[in-house]
Design a protein around this motif. Structure first.
Motif, short mmCIF file in Angstrom:
data_model
loop_
_atom_site.label_atom_id
_atom_site.label_comp_id
_atom_site.label_asym_id
_atom_site.label_seq_id
_atom_site.Cartn_x
_atom_site.Cartn_y
_atom_site.Cartn_z
N PHE A 82 0.84 -1.20 0.00
CA PHE A 82 0.00 0.00 0.00
C PHE A 82 0.88 1.25 0.00
N LEU A 90 1.06 -2.48 -4.46
CA LEU A 90 -0.09 -3.17 -3.88
C LEU A 90 -0.73 -4.18 -4.84
N GLN A 91 -0.84 -3.79 -6.12
CA GLN A 91 -1.55 -4.67 -7.05
C GLN A 91 -0.88 -6.04 -7.19
N LEU A 142 -1.87 -7.93 -4.14
CA LEU A 142 -3.26 -8.34 -4.31
C LEU A 142 -3.35 -9.54 -5.23
N SER A 145 -8.06 -1.62 -0.84
CA SER A 145 -7.24 -1.26 -1.99
C SER A 145 -7.93 -0.21 -2.86
#
Lengths: 316, 300
Positions: B76, B228-229, B232, B274
């Motif tokens: 993040f 972050l992606q 994820l 997110s």
């Protein structure tokens, strides 16, 4: 003869001077565009030049441009491989399906919204339908996997609630294309309709008033005034999307791929990634990539020419 | 007579589109709503399909799990950092270019425009670009994520059209008479008048950086730098969690089952967390977004 020789450099000098002068006058603006040009040159034009590794046997020691020249070897290898037909077919089917499903719906949505009177409800619908566009591809695929999960997914809960049998959606390769395409429609329809909505807002209200005087119904007004007014926009967008029919987006396909659906989900871009960066077959995979962009360019030119002939609308 | 017939047809039409639009509304809104209510429900209720219209067994465990997860938190923060630096670079490259190309007197206008147009239609592709990044020794560095896309051609055209429509030639002339050069004009006059387009650019580029995972997948190798992606992706898509110990006794299996449900719940919370940056900006800037698309559709 001598006069001619003498004259020529003189003329050159004045144009040079002129150029220099106008350059001086614009020097600040040239400085403004410089950073963008340098970066675009490095990251767009150098790779374009680097495309020639598709015609060489890439050797990391010899570097980019002195590796051995092998001509069309890698292209022929791709055409002969069993993956050629499979990846091309998957790419075409997926693109074409996305286009057929995804193209008309935003137009329909824009027409409906535009002829809908209740302003506040209209605003609410617009706000909500735009929202999925901002969901990242990763999250979108995560949502799909959650909803479609055979054990805990909400869709299977509904199916079993009504006495049906749970479906393993992601394991069923016959369902994969539908899942891919319709989730894309869900995510993109609101946002894609914005551009048509903009085109519709430029339709003169006098046209509607005149039609009303002539006794047209609402449906007739949409059919004969609104719809024709967005055809030019729609044509341009259709040409553009036909031109990229072989470049199905890498990101979502890649994330939704698994061993069970590979036979329908392996498209050219994911294959390029696999061959080039996983199997480290640099030249071969560049050749496939280059073949892909070549076909795209040809399609764009062809569709543009057809459209120019049929409707007079074209990109250039 | 004719009029009443049409009035009736109009009524039918109105009702029909109301129904169709409501169905569309539900189809788009329900999955989003479902994520929200599931993220605050009891994991068992979600797993057994009881959650449907409202949250059941209100709990914030899923969110707690997300905040306990170090990878997510690092990702993040990394993403915030990448997005901030990326957008800053995007603006410093895109806006001056767009401004210069919006000026009639700029003699390089045509040349530079063609230079950019070409990149819209042909590109070297994934592998040659990767090799360029590699040869510049940018692998595993933040620069690989922000330098290649520093100028988006579409965004630049949108900004150029905006400058063209909103900054009049008279203003240039007046400023020039007062001895104001191009540089000064851009910073002192054009930029302050262009808050709307700056907002549009921040959002277009910002959402792009926040949501991107592909370039990080290609170029970033060390996990501490993952945006972050990518984190994820490993949790939401690849289903990687940290419960791969062998379980033998019944109690352990039960504990494991609970843990697994908690992981599922965490996914819903993770989706919400997110999306926070985009969710926060969305209501404020929605009208700018639409305006940006409209400017883009006009072209110049």
């Amino acid at each position: 003869m001598t006069t001619r020789v003498l004259k020529q450099p003189k003329k050159n000098k004045t144009t040079q001077k002129k150029l220099l002068k106008s350059f001086k006058k614009n020097y600040a603006l040239w400085l403004f565009v410089l950073p963008g040009i340098v970066l675009t040159f490095i990251f767009s034009y150098v790779p374009l030049y680097g495309v020639q590794i598709a015609f060489r046997n890439f050797n990391p020691k010899l570097g980019f441009f002195s590796s051995q020249w092998v001509g069309l070897k890698h292209f022929i290898r791709f055409f002969d491989s069993p993956y050629f037909f499979m990846t091309i077919k998957n790419t075409f089917v997926l693109s074409f399906y996305s286009l057929v499903a995804g193209f008309p719906i935003p137009i329909l949505l824009a027409l409906l919204l535009n002829s809908f009177r209740h302003k506040r409800y209209r605003k609410v619908i617009q706000t909500v339908t735009y929202a999925p566009n901002f969901i990242s591809t990763v999250v979108m695929c995560g949502m799909l996997l959650l909803f479609l999960s055979p054990r805990v997914g909400v869709i299977n809960s509904v199916i079993t609630f009504f006495g049906g049998e749970a479906i393993n959606f992601m394991g069923e390769k016959s369902l994969w294309r539908h899942i891919y395409v319709w989730s894309g429609v869900w995510q993109g329809m609101g946002w894609s309709s914005v551009i048509y909505f903009a085109a519709l807002s430029s339709v003169s209200p006098e046209l509607h008033e005149a039609a009303r005087m002539d006794g047209a119904s609402k449906f007739q007004m949409v059919r004969y005034i609104d719809f024709p007014s967005i055809i030019p926009t729609a044509t341009i967008l259709l040409i553009l999307s036909c031109g990229s029919i072989l470049s199905v987006g890498f990101e979502k396909v890649f994330l939704l791929q698994n061993d069970l659906n590979l036979s329908v989900s392996q498209v050219i871009s994911t294959y390029v990634y696999k061959v080039g960066l996983i199997d480290n077959n640099i030249s071969y995979s560049s050749a496939i990539g280059l073949f892909n962009s070549g076909v795209n360019a040809l399609l764009l030119i062809a569709v543009n020419r057809i459209s120019k002939k049929l409707s007079g609308i074209s990109l250039w | 007579m004719k009029k009443t017939v049409h009035a009736r047809q109009d009524k039918i039409y109105d009702i029909t589109i109301f129904i169709i639009l409501s169905i569309i509304f539900l189809i788009v809104a329900y999955p989003l709503y479902f994520i929200v209510i599931s993220s605050v429900s009891n994991p068992e209720a979600v797993a057994s399909g009881q959650v449907f219209l409202y949250p059941i067994g209100l709990t914030l465990k899923g969110y707690g799990e997300v905040f306990k997860n170090n990878e997510v938190m690092t990702g993040f923060l990394n993403s915030l950092f990448y997005t901030f630096c990326g957008v800053l670079l995007n603006l410093t490259v895109t806006l001056p270019t767009a401004f210069a190309l919006s000026r009639d007197k700029f003699n390089g206008k045509k040349l530079v425009t063609i230079f950019y147009m070409i990149t819209m239609f042909v590109s070297g592709g994934m592998i040659p670009t990767y090799l360029v990044v590699k040869n510049l020794h940018l692998l595993d560095s933040m620069f690989a994520l922000i330098l290649p896309g520093a100028l988006g051609v579409y965004n630049m055209i949108v900004a150029r059209t905006f400058f063209k429509m909103n900054i009049s030639e008279e203003l240039y002339d007046a400023a020039a008479i007062d001895g104001c050069g191009d540089g000064k004009f851009f910073f002192r006059i054009a930029l302050p008048l262009s808050k709307a387009i700056i907002a549009i650019m921040v959002l277009y580029y910002g959402v792009g950086h926040w949501n991107s995972y592909f370039s990080a997948l290609l170029y970033i190798k060390s996990e501490a730098k993952f945006p972050l992606q990518l984190v994820l992706r490993s949790i939401l898509v690849q289903n990687e969690s940290h419960l791969k110990q062998a379980m033998t006794t019944a109690a352990q299996i039960k504990a494991m089952e609970e843990k697994r449900q908690l992981m599922e719940l965490m996914k819903y919370s993770l989706i919400i967390i997110s999306s926070i940056p985009v969710l926060v900006m969305y209501p404020f800037v929605q009208k700018h977004f639409v305006k940006g698309v409209m400017i883009g559709s006009i072209k110049g």
